[in-house]
Design a protein around this motif. Structure first.
Motif, PDB file in Angstrom:
ATOM      1  N   VAL A  25     -34.842  -2.838  30.790  1.00 34.33           N
ATOM      2  CA  VAL A  25     -35.717  -3.065  31.805  1.00 34.33           C
ATOM      3  C   VAL A  25     -35.294  -2.270  33.166  1.00 34.33           C
ATOM      4  CG1 VAL A  25     -36.222  -4.869  33.601  1.00 34.33           C
ATOM      5  CG2 VAL A  25     -36.078  -5.464  31.169  1.00 34.33           C
ATOM      6  N   ILE A  33     -36.691   1.431  32.787  1.00 37.34           N
ATOM      7  CA  ILE A  33     -37.991   1.946  32.883  1.00 37.34           C
ATOM      8  C   ILE A  33     -38.185   2.072  34.566  1.00 37.34           C
ATOM      9  CG2 ILE A  33     -40.338   1.113  32.692  1.00 37.34           C
ATOM     10  CD1 ILE A  33     -39.532   0.038  29.715  1.00 37.34           C
ATOM     11  N   ALA A  34     -37.410   0.795  34.926  1.00 34.83           N
ATOM     12  CA  ALA A  34     -37.852   0.916  36.694  1.00 34.83           C
ATOM     13  C   ALA A  34     -37.039   2.215  37.301  1.00 34.83           C
ATOM     14  CB  ALA A  34     -37.128  -0.330  37.204  1.00 34.83           C
ATOM     15  N   ARG A  90     -42.243  -9.306  35.352  1.00 32.06           N
ATOM     16  CA  ARG A  90     -43.469  -8.866  34.635  1.00 32.06           C
ATOM     17  C   ARG A  90     -44.580  -8.728  35.800  1.00 32.06           C
ATOM     18  NH1 ARG A  90     -41.993 -13.862  32.033  1.00 32.06           N
ATOM     19  NH2 ARG A  90     -43.826 -14.821  32.941  1.00 32.06           N
ATOM     20  N   ALA A 145     -43.986  -4.894  37.036  1.00 30.24           N
ATOM     21  CA  ALA A 145     -44.407  -4.007  36.584  1.00 30.24           C
ATOM     22  C   ALA A 145     -45.927  -3.712  36.564  1.00 30.24           C
ATOM     23  CB  ALA A 145     -43.864  -4.398  34.856  1.00 30.24           C
ATOM     24  N   ILE A 188     -37.609  -4.970  40.399  1.00 33.33           N
ATOM     25  CA  ILE A 188     -36.972  -4.785  38.933  1.00 33.33           C
ATOM     26  C   ILE A 188     -35.425  -4.430  38.744  1.00 33.33           C
ATOM     27  CG2 ILE A 188     -37.664  -3.775  36.618  1.00 33.33           C
ATOM     28  CD1 ILE A 188     -40.527  -3.263  37.484  1.00 33.33           C
ATOM     29  N   LEU A 214     -44.848   2.426  32.657  1.00 28.20           N
ATOM     30  CA  LEU A 214     -44.308   0.951  33.476  1.00 28.20           C
ATOM     31  C   LEU A 214     -44.913  -0.095  32.551  1.00 28.20           C
ATOM     32  CD1 LEU A 214     -45.010   1.922  37.046  1.00 28.20           C
ATOM     33  CD2 LEU A 214     -42.881   0.774  36.130  1.00 28.20           C
ATOM     34  N   ILE A 245     -42.675  -1.969  30.165  1.00 29.34           N
ATOM     35  CA  ILE A 245     -41.546  -3.067  30.197  1.00 29.34           C
ATOM     36  C   ILE A 245     -41.749  -4.355  30.199  1.00 29.34           C
ATOM     37  CG2 ILE A 245     -42.454  -3.947  32.928  1.00 29.34           C
ATOM     38  CD1 ILE A 245     -39.705  -3.162  33.845  1.00 29.34           C
ATOM     39  N   VAL A 266     -39.022  -7.418  28.698  1.00 27.96           N
ATOM     40  CA  VAL A 266     -38.713  -8.679  29.592  1.00 27.96           C
ATOM     41  C   VAL A 266     -39.001  -9.950  28.852  1.00 27.96           C
ATOM     42  CG1 VAL A 266     -40.959  -8.618  30.839  1.00 27.96           C
ATOM     43  CG2 VAL A 266     -38.772  -8.885  32.102  1.00 27.96           C
TER      44      VAL A 266
END
Length: 387
Positions: A208, A211-212, A270, A273, A306, A365, A368, A372
């Motif tokens: 998570v 990706i952020a 969530r 994202a 995130i 994005l 994600i 999550v």
């Protein structure tokens, strides 16, 4: 809990977040200067940035040992190492020297990042409060102000090394606060110390945050080029791209401090994202700088919460003495983003242009969401660890 009281509880590690934000904000606004001075194209510049990523990958091994060995002194020493590390790339005129300097920057940044996040997680456990968003908000505030100020210094023709030197002076001024950080928690006995770190919570949180970080890194490092080259903006207009990201990430993280006390971390992640993907898509399709600014602002608001929430989840799913180790593992997984981001953006930009590169980040994005959802089930039942 108010933002003010949250920052008061964590003022020592919060100072390290300020130091980190200042340096990376200055760097982001000077990316076009670095590139022009080195005389390289986008693809090679992206490859040179891999130096910092390689340095970051040493964090998993170095940071927990560094933290245990230095104890209370770990945070101020880490901040001092970060200030020293930036000297080489600030002076480098050759691509090889710049790449080597960025390796040192990556190592120092990774160590400082793990130690300061571990200290905040430690204070969270002691106080029973959510504090991570407020501290990451400090990073974003410092980042945005430094990027904005750097736009002005670029327009005024101030040498880049002078700007980085000023950041060193500010770091020195913050040393008294950094020295007040608490010592890391030690294992109560040998059997507890030998307990293995839970695998899946760390992996899920790492994906998570990765990706952020990838999305954040691409906007930080390439937004100025997108505005200046793709949309025809000037130096000050280009610097406004990363500055806006920093400002909106500050607002998002400070706002997230209140939101995290009312909603679950995974629910907020969530939604964040989806919002950040929309913002990056707007920036990719922008016909003029003003529309790109809107996109980068939306991206900053969405992506801001995130990373902090992913790190906070990792910290509370392990035993107290494992926090540095867990956050280091999550950080190393997340830092893989900095290996992918330069190659992704440099390669796509060279082949298809920066519009396509930012469009790819928007699509990324959305990836994600699957991890999550898996993390939500584990967050509902945190790992039980005996004291």
């Amino acid at each position: 809990m108010s933002i003010r009281s949250a920052l008061a509880l964590t003022r020592a590690p919060g100072s390290a977040f300020v130091v980190m934000g200042l340096y990376w904000g200055v760097f982001a606004a000077h990316v076009p200067v670095f590139r022009d001075r080195l005389g390289v194209d986008d693809a090679l510049f992206g490859t040179l940035l891999l130096g910092s990523s390689l340095g970051l990958l040493t964090t998993m091994w170095l940071a927990p040992r560094f933290d245990r060995a230095l104890g209370r002194a770990a945070l101020p020493v880490a901040a001092a190492l970060l200030a020293l590390a930036w000297i080489v790339p600030a002076l480098a005129a050759a691509p090889a020297a710049f790449a080597i300097g960025m390796v040192g920057v990556g190592m120092a940044s990774g160590i400082c990042d793990v130690v300061m996040n571990a200290r905040v997680s430690q204070i969270e456990a002691q106080s029973g409060r959510s504090l991570m968003n407020a501290n990451h908000g400090l990073f974003s505030l410092a980042y945005g102000l430094a990027a904005l100020a750097s736009g002005a210094t670029r327009e005024a023709g101030l040498p880049m090394v002078t700007v980085f030197g000023t950041m060193g002076v500010l770091t020195l001024m913050l040393m008294p606060l950094l020295s007040r950080a608490p010592a890391p928690v030690e294992a109560p006995d040998e059997s507890t110390a030998a307990r293995r770190l839970p695998l899946w919570p760390v992996v899920l949180c790492g994906v998570v945050v990765m990706i952020a970080f990838l999305s954040e890194a691409t906007v930080e490092s390439w937004s100025a080029l997108h505005i200046e080259r793709t949309l025809g903006g000037g130096a000050a207009q280009g610097a406004l791209g990363p500055a806006l990201l920093g400002v909106t990430m500050t607002l998002g993280r400070f706002g997230g401090q209140a939101i995290s006390e009312r909603f679950s971390e995974t629910a907020v992640i969530r939604m964040a994202a989806l919002v950040s993907a929309l913002g990056t898509a707007i920036a990719a399709m922008a016909p003029v700088p003003m529309v790109a600014y809107l996109g980068f602002a939306i991206t900053g608001l969405g992506i801001s919460v995130i990373g902090p929430m992913g790190l906070a989840l990792a910290g509370r799913m392990v035993a107290p003495h494992q926090r540095s180790q867990a956050i280091a593992r999550v950080a190393v997984i997340a830092f893989c983003a900095f290996l992918v981001a330069p190659v992704l953006m440099g390669g796509l930009s060279e082949a298809f242009g920066l519009r396509a590169a930012f469009g790819a980040v928007a699509a990324l994005l959305l990836l994600i969401l699957p991890p999550v959802m898996a993390l939500r089930r584990r967050a509902a039942a945190p790992v039980a660890v005996p004291a």
